[in-house]
Write a protein that holds these residues in place. Sequence first.
Motif, PDB file in Angstrom:
ATOM      1  N   ILE A 160       0.968  -1.066  -0.142  1.00 32.99           N
ATOM      2  CA  ILE A 160      -0.018   0.048   0.016  1.00 32.99           C
ATOM      3  C   ILE A 160       0.669   1.303   0.028  1.00 32.99           C
ATOM      4  O   ILE A 160       1.848   1.321   0.645  1.00 32.99           O
ATOM      5  CB  ILE A 160      -1.067   0.170   1.267  1.00 32.99           C
ATOM      6  CG1 ILE A 160      -1.828  -1.112   1.394  1.00 32.99           C
ATOM      7  CG2 ILE A 160      -1.662   1.388   1.347  1.00 32.99           C
ATOM      8  CD1 ILE A 160      -2.646  -1.305   2.778  1.00 32.99           C
ATOM      9  N   VAL A 161       0.619   2.298  -0.807  1.00 32.57           N
ATOM     10  CA  VAL A 161       1.036   3.531  -0.705  1.00 32.57           C
ATOM     11  C   VAL A 161       0.149   4.540  -0.324  1.00 32.57           C
ATOM     12  O   VAL A 161      -1.039   4.401  -0.963  1.00 32.57           O
ATOM     13  CB  VAL A 161       1.550   3.799  -2.307  1.00 32.57           C
ATOM     14  CG1 VAL A 161       2.216   5.377  -2.154  1.00 32.57           C
ATOM     15  CG2 VAL A 161       2.615   2.874  -2.816  1.00 32.57           C
ATOM     16  N   LEU A 162       0.585   5.322   0.590  1.00 29.06           N
ATOM     17  CA  LEU A 162      -0.324   6.531   0.894  1.00 29.06           C
ATOM     18  C   LEU A 162       0.351   7.816   0.324  1.00 29.06           C
ATOM     19  O   LEU A 162       1.361   8.260   0.628  1.00 29.06           O
ATOM     20  CB  LEU A 162      -0.406   6.620   2.449  1.00 29.06           C
ATOM     21  CG  LEU A 162      -1.460   7.907   2.714  1.00 29.06           C
ATOM     22  CD1 LEU A 162      -2.787   7.484   2.416  1.00 29.06           C
ATOM     23  CD2 LEU A 162      -1.314   8.434   4.067  1.00 29.06           C
ATOM     24  N   ALA A 186      -6.008   2.807  10.534  1.00 26.37           N
ATOM     25  CA  ALA A 186      -6.520   1.488  10.223  1.00 26.37           C
ATOM     26  C   ALA A 186      -5.696   1.011   9.125  1.00 26.37           C
ATOM     27  O   ALA A 186      -5.231  -0.071   8.919  1.00 26.37           O
ATOM     28  CB  ALA A 186      -7.774   1.631   9.732  1.00 26.37           C
ATOM     29  N   LEU A 187      -5.322   2.142   8.234  1.00 24.29           N
ATOM     30  CA  LEU A 187      -4.557   1.761   7.203  1.00 24.29           C
ATOM     31  C   LEU A 187      -3.137   1.484   7.610  1.00 24.29           C
ATOM     32  O   LEU A 187      -2.308   0.403   7.074  1.00 24.29           O
ATOM     33  CB  LEU A 187      -4.253   3.077   6.101  1.00 24.29           C
ATOM     34  CG  LEU A 187      -3.951   2.993   4.752  1.00 24.29           C
ATOM     35  CD1 LEU A 187      -5.033   2.105   4.070  1.00 24.29           C
ATOM     36  CD2 LEU A 187      -3.646   4.132   4.337  1.00 24.29           C
ATOM     37  N   TRP A 382       0.363   7.686  12.707  1.00 23.15           N
ATOM     38  CA  TRP A 382      -0.870   6.959  12.142  1.00 23.15           C
ATOM     39  C   TRP A 382      -0.662   5.823  11.162  1.00 23.15           C
ATOM     40  O   TRP A 382      -0.895   4.812  11.408  1.00 23.15           O
ATOM     41  CB  TRP A 382      -1.886   7.917  11.549  1.00 23.15           C
ATOM     42  CG  TRP A 382      -2.443   8.958  12.273  1.00 23.15           C
ATOM     43  CD1 TRP A 382      -2.702   8.834  13.707  1.00 23.15           C
ATOM     44  CD2 TRP A 382      -2.908  10.230  11.986  1.00 23.15           C
ATOM     45  NE1 TRP A 382      -3.142  10.021  13.986  1.00 23.15           N
ATOM     46  CE2 TRP A 382      -3.290  11.032  13.169  1.00 23.15           C
ATOM     47  CE3 TRP A 382      -3.051  10.974  10.959  1.00 23.15           C
ATOM     48  CZ2 TRP A 382      -3.688  12.187  13.411  1.00 23.15           C
ATOM     49  CZ3 TRP A 382      -3.600  12.364  10.831  1.00 23.15           C
ATOM     50  CH2 TRP A 382      -3.983  12.887  12.050  1.00 23.15           C
ATOM     51  N   VAL A 383       0.347   6.269  10.119  1.00 25.89           N
ATOM     52  CA  VAL A 383       0.438   5.469   8.883  1.00 25.89           C
ATOM     53  C   VAL A 383       1.650   4.526   9.167  1.00 25.89           C
ATOM     54  O   VAL A 383       1.636   3.383   8.575  1.00 25.89           O
ATOM     55  CB  VAL A 383       0.929   6.387   7.695  1.00 25.89           C
ATOM     56  CG1 VAL A 383       0.801   5.587   6.405  1.00 25.89           C
ATOM     57  CG2 VAL A 383      -0.740   7.079   7.555  1.00 25.89           C
ATOM     58  N   ARG A 384       2.628   4.832   9.957  1.00 19.82           N
ATOM     59  CA  ARG A 384       3.773   4.024  10.174  1.00 19.82           C
ATOM     60  C   ARG A 384       4.403   3.528   9.093  1.00 19.82           C
ATOM     61  O   ARG A 384       4.411   2.146   8.846  1.00 19.82           O
ATOM     62  CB  ARG A 384       3.431   2.808  11.349  1.00 19.82           C
ATOM     63  CG  ARG A 384       3.205   3.372  12.415  1.00 19.82           C
ATOM     64  CD  ARG A 384       1.977   2.510  13.328  1.00 19.82           C
ATOM     65  NE  ARG A 384       0.764   2.893  12.925  1.00 19.82           N
ATOM     66  CZ  ARG A 384      -0.196   2.033  13.171  1.00 19.82           C
ATOM     67  NH1 ARG A 384       0.093   0.694  13.589  1.00 19.82           N
ATOM     68  NH2 ARG A 384      -1.440   2.352  12.822  1.00 19.82           N
ATOM     69  N   PRO A 385       4.692   4.486   7.788  1.00 19.35           N
ATOM     70  CA  PRO A 385       5.128   3.650   6.495  1.00 19.35           C
ATOM     71  C   PRO A 385       6.773   2.952   6.694  1.00 19.35           C
ATOM     72  O   PRO A 385       7.537   3.403   7.674  1.00 19.35           O
ATOM     73  CB  PRO A 385       5.301   4.938   5.621  1.00 19.35           C
ATOM     74  CG  PRO A 385       5.393   6.022   6.699  1.00 19.35           C
ATOM     75  CD  PRO A 385       4.860   5.760   7.970  1.00 19.35           C
ATOM     76  N   ARG A 386       6.841   2.068   5.888  1.00 18.86           N
ATOM     77  CA  ARG A 386       8.300   1.497   5.922  1.00 18.86           C
ATOM     78  C   ARG A 386       9.103   2.755   5.012  1.00 18.86           C
ATOM     79  O   ARG A 386      10.252   2.647   5.241  1.00 18.86           O
ATOM     80  CB  ARG A 386       8.527   0.263   5.132  1.00 18.86           C
ATOM     81  CG  ARG A 386       7.566  -0.923   6.020  1.00 18.86           C
ATOM     82  CD  ARG A 386       8.307  -2.175   5.960  1.00 18.86           C
ATOM     83  NE  ARG A 386       8.258  -2.779   4.613  1.00 18.86           N
ATOM     84  CZ  ARG A 386       6.945  -3.378   4.161  1.00 18.86           C
ATOM     85  NH1 ARG A 386       6.022  -3.349   4.936  1.00 18.86           N
ATOM     86  NH2 ARG A 386       7.013  -3.839   3.054  1.00 18.86           N
TER      87      ARG A 386
END
Length: 555
Positions: A160-162, A186-187, A382-386
Amino acid sequence: MAQDELVFAPLGGIGEIGMNLSIYGFGDERRRQWLIVDCGVSFAAEEQLPGVDLILPDIRYLIEQRRNILGLVLTHGHEDHIGALIDLWPRLNVPLYATPFTAALFEAKRLSEPGAPQIPIKVVPLGGRLSLGPFAVEFINVAHSIPESNALAIRTPAGIVLHTGDWKIDPTPLIGPPTDAARLTALGDEGVLALIGDSTNAVRDGRSPSEADVAKSLAELIRTAPGRVAVTTFASHVGRIRAVADAARACEREVIVVGRAMERVTQVARETGYLDGVQDFRSMESYGYLPPDKVLALCTGSQGEPRAALARIAEDEHPEVTLAKGDRVIFSSRAIPGNEKAVTRIINGLVAQGVEVITDRTHLVHVSGHPRRDELRDMIGWVRPRILIPAHGEALHLAEHAELARRAGVPQVLVCRNGDLIRLAPGGAEIIDEVPSGRLYKDGALLVNAEARTVASRRRLSFAGIVTVALAVNDKGALLADPEIELFGIPETDAAGASMTEIARDAVEEAFESLPKPRRRDPDGVAESVRRAVRAAIAERWNKKPICHVHVLTV
Ligand SMILES: [Zn+2]
Ligand SMILES: [Zn+2]
């Protein structure tokens, strides 16, 4: 068999605030399918690009890849995200998607431009989802300075990309719901591979004030105004328009909308329900009949645009709307970099008329629609992206956003440039290639490549003028007549009072005579020698080298 990859490439918006255009690709390297996000313009500050109104992204790569493009999705209706569509979409002719307000605003703009092509938009409901080949796109509401700004959650088989689009956190945004923290969290729980995020305000600490705070301050300034009030803001800022209308109603002032862009947006906002419950606005003709303390003019021109309502009012040239001593003008806006001088000129024009001018320097009459540092940290939390890739900003903003993300614990942060092709998965983020990118200038009715010499020579012309020389040379290598010399934009005399035309003439003749006879029959050689001599002679007196054009006719 080559492996499927998820890639991202910005074609604009990196290293600049404006001209946003990003592409996401999925597939193996020989055949990728593309999703485009946004297609915006930048505004050209006049002194740097004379005669150019707009800067557009160069989309030759997308034209080449046209068959593999699945769609173009708009995050919101600001010009830096949609402004290039009318010019560029016909070259792509791909399905276009937007939420209702963005679609209606774009359509109204298109209809206002004579000769604009038909551009069909597929309307996506708020919070809606789209399925485009390997991309499943979810629209997530975020607060911003226009209704219906959306972050896009782009689901692909590789993760998933935000794509945040433009956003801020505002618990009381006046229009639309606040930024959907629950959905973004949630994402994050689901696991986000990469966040491509707005960096505009990454140098500003803390959090942005709310639109509700601005509304309170505007209401007070409108209530206490002794005479007429004019408020200028970005035409598309419907939340602000609503705040101004509510404040006017509270002190029984009629609102008059002045300026076409503002009329267009208020019309679209009424049609889409964003001005429900707001009183009707009055026509411009009623301005003159209303008592000064019963009227409020809502004007375009907050960026100093010379043809917009406020500039004409400041110069006392508006046919319906005038201001005088004791009236109050509120700039509910901030000058976009490059526009400061034009805005200052208008403020001075108003002050000279005895009008009181209020700006965000002294009062809370404007807040930006972009996230400050604490808000950026919230989004990361919120998103905690890698992976995080800063977007939508100048070099400094991108660097600050990157540093903030590293400190917030994002495992991989990558700062890129327009045209970089970045593999997001599999493996870590890596720049693997470069795709053609660049800028186009909207020059009158034409689009010219920024690398073409057109605008550069226009700028040189404005700085140092031009000399034209015409020579007729006979077959014996002699001049048939006196050279024709004309100077444009060059001082008439030097410091000692000598004529610049004569200085140029002497240089032409001397250069010509100094050539051996056989070489005088070579038009290119003659032109080059004369050109150098003229530029050198004028530069010696003026310390500036003009452009010089030499026409040699051999007869
Ligand atoms: Zn925006
Ligand atoms: Zn933007």
